[in-house]
Design a protein around this motif. Structure first.
Motif, PDB file in Angstrom:
ATOM      1  N   ARG A  84      -5.656   3.342   2.752  1.00  0.00           N
ATOM      2  CA  ARG A  84      -5.365   2.662   1.475  1.00  0.00           C
ATOM      3  C   ARG A  84      -5.634   1.154   1.582  1.00  0.00           C
ATOM      4  O   ARG A  84      -6.179   0.545   0.665  1.00  0.00           O
ATOM      5  N   GLY A 122       0.789  -1.233   0.000  1.00  0.00           N
ATOM      6  CA  GLY A 122       0.000   0.000   0.000  1.00  0.00           C
ATOM      7  C   GLY A 122       0.818   1.278   0.000  1.00  0.00           C
ATOM      8  O   GLY A 122       0.267   2.379  -0.099  1.00  0.00           O
ATOM      9  N   SER A 165       1.559  11.311  -0.524  1.00  0.00           N
ATOM     10  CA  SER A 165       0.693  12.096  -1.416  1.00  0.00           C
ATOM     11  C   SER A 165       1.153  11.968  -2.864  1.00  0.00           C
ATOM     12  O   SER A 165       2.244  11.455  -3.135  1.00  0.00           O
ATOM     13  N   SER A 170       5.940   8.476   0.892  1.00  0.00           N
ATOM     14  CA  SER A 170       4.933   8.268  -0.157  1.00  0.00           C
ATOM     15  C   SER A 170       3.524   8.468   0.409  1.00  0.00           C
ATOM     16  O   SER A 170       2.706   7.558   0.417  1.00  0.00           O
ATOM     17  N   ARG A 206      -8.490  -1.278  -0.166  1.00  0.00           N
ATOM     18  CA  ARG A 206      -8.086  -2.476  -0.895  1.00  0.00           C
ATOM     19  C   ARG A 206      -8.882  -3.704  -0.434  1.00  0.00           C
ATOM     20  O   ARG A 206      -8.759  -4.780  -1.005  1.00  0.00           O
ATOM     21  N   GLY A 225       2.780   2.249  -2.301  1.00  0.00           N
ATOM     22  CA  GLY A 225       2.832   2.842  -3.641  1.00  0.00           C
ATOM     23  C   GLY A 225       3.897   2.267  -4.560  1.00  0.00           C
ATOM     24  O   GLY A 225       4.264   2.898  -5.564  1.00  0.00           O
ATOM     25  N   LYS A 226       4.370   1.078  -4.260  1.00  0.00           N
ATOM     26  CA  LYS A 226       5.448   0.477  -5.051  1.00  0.00           C
ATOM     27  C   LYS A 226       5.068   0.307  -6.522  1.00  0.00           C
ATOM     28  O   LYS A 226       5.779   0.758  -7.415  1.00  0.00           O
ATOM     29  N   THR A 227       3.937  -0.370  -6.738  1.00  0.00           N
ATOM     30  CA  THR A 227       3.549  -0.683  -8.115  1.00  0.00           C
ATOM     31  C   THR A 227       3.265   0.594  -8.903  1.00  0.00           C
ATOM     32  O   THR A 227       3.692   0.732 -10.060  1.00  0.00           O
ATOM     33  N   THR A 228       2.598   1.538  -8.265  1.00  0.00           N
ATOM     34  CA  THR A 228       2.295   2.808  -8.937  1.00  0.00           C
ATOM     35  C   THR A 228       3.600   3.491  -9.365  1.00  0.00           C
ATOM     36  O   THR A 228       3.740   3.931 -10.511  1.00  0.00           O
TER      37      THR A 228
HETATM   38  P1  DAT Z   1       1.869  -1.208  -3.346  1.00  0.00           P
HETATM   39  O1  DAT Z   1       2.349  -1.656  -4.703  1.00  0.00           O
HETATM   40  O2  DAT Z   1       3.002  -0.719  -2.473  1.00  0.00           O
HETATM   41  O3  DAT Z   1       1.040  -2.212  -2.632  1.00  0.00           O
HETATM   42  P2  DAT Z   1       0.122   0.560  -4.847  1.00  0.00           P
HETATM   43  O4  DAT Z   1       1.030   1.185  -5.852  1.00  0.00           O
HETATM   44  O5  DAT Z   1      -0.733  -0.565  -5.308  1.00  0.00           O
HETATM   45  O6  DAT Z   1       0.953   0.082  -3.561  1.00  0.00           O
HETATM   46  O7  DAT Z   1      -0.749   1.726  -4.205  1.00  0.00           O
HETATM   47  C1  DAT Z   1      -1.827   1.454  -3.341  1.00  0.00           C
HETATM   48  C2  DAT Z   1      -2.899   2.515  -3.527  1.00  0.00           C
HETATM   49  O8  DAT Z   1      -2.488   3.741  -2.971  1.00  0.00           O
HETATM   50  C3  DAT Z   1      -3.254   2.804  -4.971  1.00  0.00           C
HETATM   51  O9  DAT Z   1      -4.636   3.049  -5.022  1.00  0.00           O
HETATM   52  C4  DAT Z   1      -2.506   4.075  -5.294  1.00  0.00           C
HETATM   53  C5  DAT Z   1      -2.411   4.758  -3.957  1.00  0.00           C
HETATM   54  N1  DAT Z   1      -1.134   5.459  -3.746  1.00  0.00           N
HETATM   55  C6  DAT Z   1       0.068   4.890  -3.707  1.00  0.00           C
HETATM   56  N2  DAT Z   1       1.018   5.798  -3.450  1.00  0.00           N
HETATM   57  C7  DAT Z   1       0.400   6.981  -3.319  1.00  0.00           C
HETATM   58  C8  DAT Z   1       0.845   8.305  -3.047  1.00  0.00           C
HETATM   59  N3  DAT Z   1       2.142   8.607  -2.847  1.00  0.00           N
HETATM   60  N4  DAT Z   1      -0.086   9.292  -2.989  1.00  0.00           N
HETATM   61  C9  DAT Z   1      -1.384   8.997  -3.164  1.00  0.00           C
HETATM   62  N5  DAT Z   1      -1.872   7.773  -3.428  1.00  0.00           N
HETATM   63  C10 DAT Z   1      -0.991   6.772  -3.507  1.00  0.00           C
END
Ligand code: DAT
Length: 169
Positions: free
Chosen positions: A108, A10, A151, A149, A112, A12-15
């Motif tokens: 977050r 959660g 915002s 991470s 999920r 934000g790794k994948t994003t």
């Molecule tokens: P992870 O891969 O670490 O499990 P994710 O990339 O799937 O995380 O992100 C989880 C959710 O949070 C997704 O809906 C996008 C949101 N998110 C991630 N990083 C963020 C950030 N820095 N600011 C706002 N939202 C964010």
């Protein structure tokens, strides 16, 4: 270069990994390893207690090594996983540890659909900076970078820092 992006689920790794790939015109290949573990059966079953698959590190490493051998590559790898202690140190040129404040992470993970117990465990891991310690213990501290991470602004800052690092590599 190869980059490892780690942190509690959660954060934000994948994003972030997807943004890096997009902004570098696919100069990197992104391995979403928790997805790979499920899809390629690189686990020892599903643990009902933790509501997650039990990662088999050896199977995952064998699978990745096969992929490594396949290609004469002109691109880097980005590894995306919520744990990091078992990769060969030499694979990584940069290790990013994403960090998120508890209340934000809580929302977050709730969004999920994680069970309360799983949310609690992950929040505790974040409070005790489990992943940051794991990264610092497993890699040269000089290549480990802790990034906030919370915002979208943080996400963009992180992306720009990493793009800069790639440019200077
Ligand atoms: P992870 O891969 O670490 O499990 P994710 O990339 O799937 O995380 O992100 C989880 C959710 O949070 C997704 O809906 C996008 C949101 N998110 C991630 N990083 C963020 C950030 N820095 N600011 C706002 N939202 C964010």
């Amino acid at each position: 270069p190869n980059i490892l992006v780690t942190g509690t689920p959660g954060t934000g790794k994948t994003t972030l990994c997807e943004l890096i790939c997009k902004r570098t015109n696919n100069l990197f290949k992104h391995f979403n390893l928790s997805k790979m573990v499920k899809e390629e059966n690189l686990h020892d079953g599903f643990d009902k207690n933790t509501s997650s698959h039990i990662l088999n590190e050896d199977k995952l490493l064998d699978h990745l090594e096969e992929l490594f051998e396949e290609t004469d590559r002109d691109y880097g790898y980005i590894f995306d996983l919520h744990t990091c202690y078992f990769f060969p140190e030499r694979w990584m040129d940069l290790v990013i540890v994403l960090r998120t404040d508890n209340s934000i992470l809580f929302k977050r993970l709730q969004k999920r659909g994680y069970a309360p117990k799983k949310i609690k465990e992950n929040i505790e891991a974040e409070i005790f900076q489990v992943l940051l310690d794991e990264a610092n213990e497993s890699y040269d501290k000089k290549i480990v970078k802790e990034l906030k991470s919370n915002s979208v602004k943080d996400m963009n800052n992180n992306l720009n820092q990493i793009l800069n690092w790639i440019k200077n590599w």
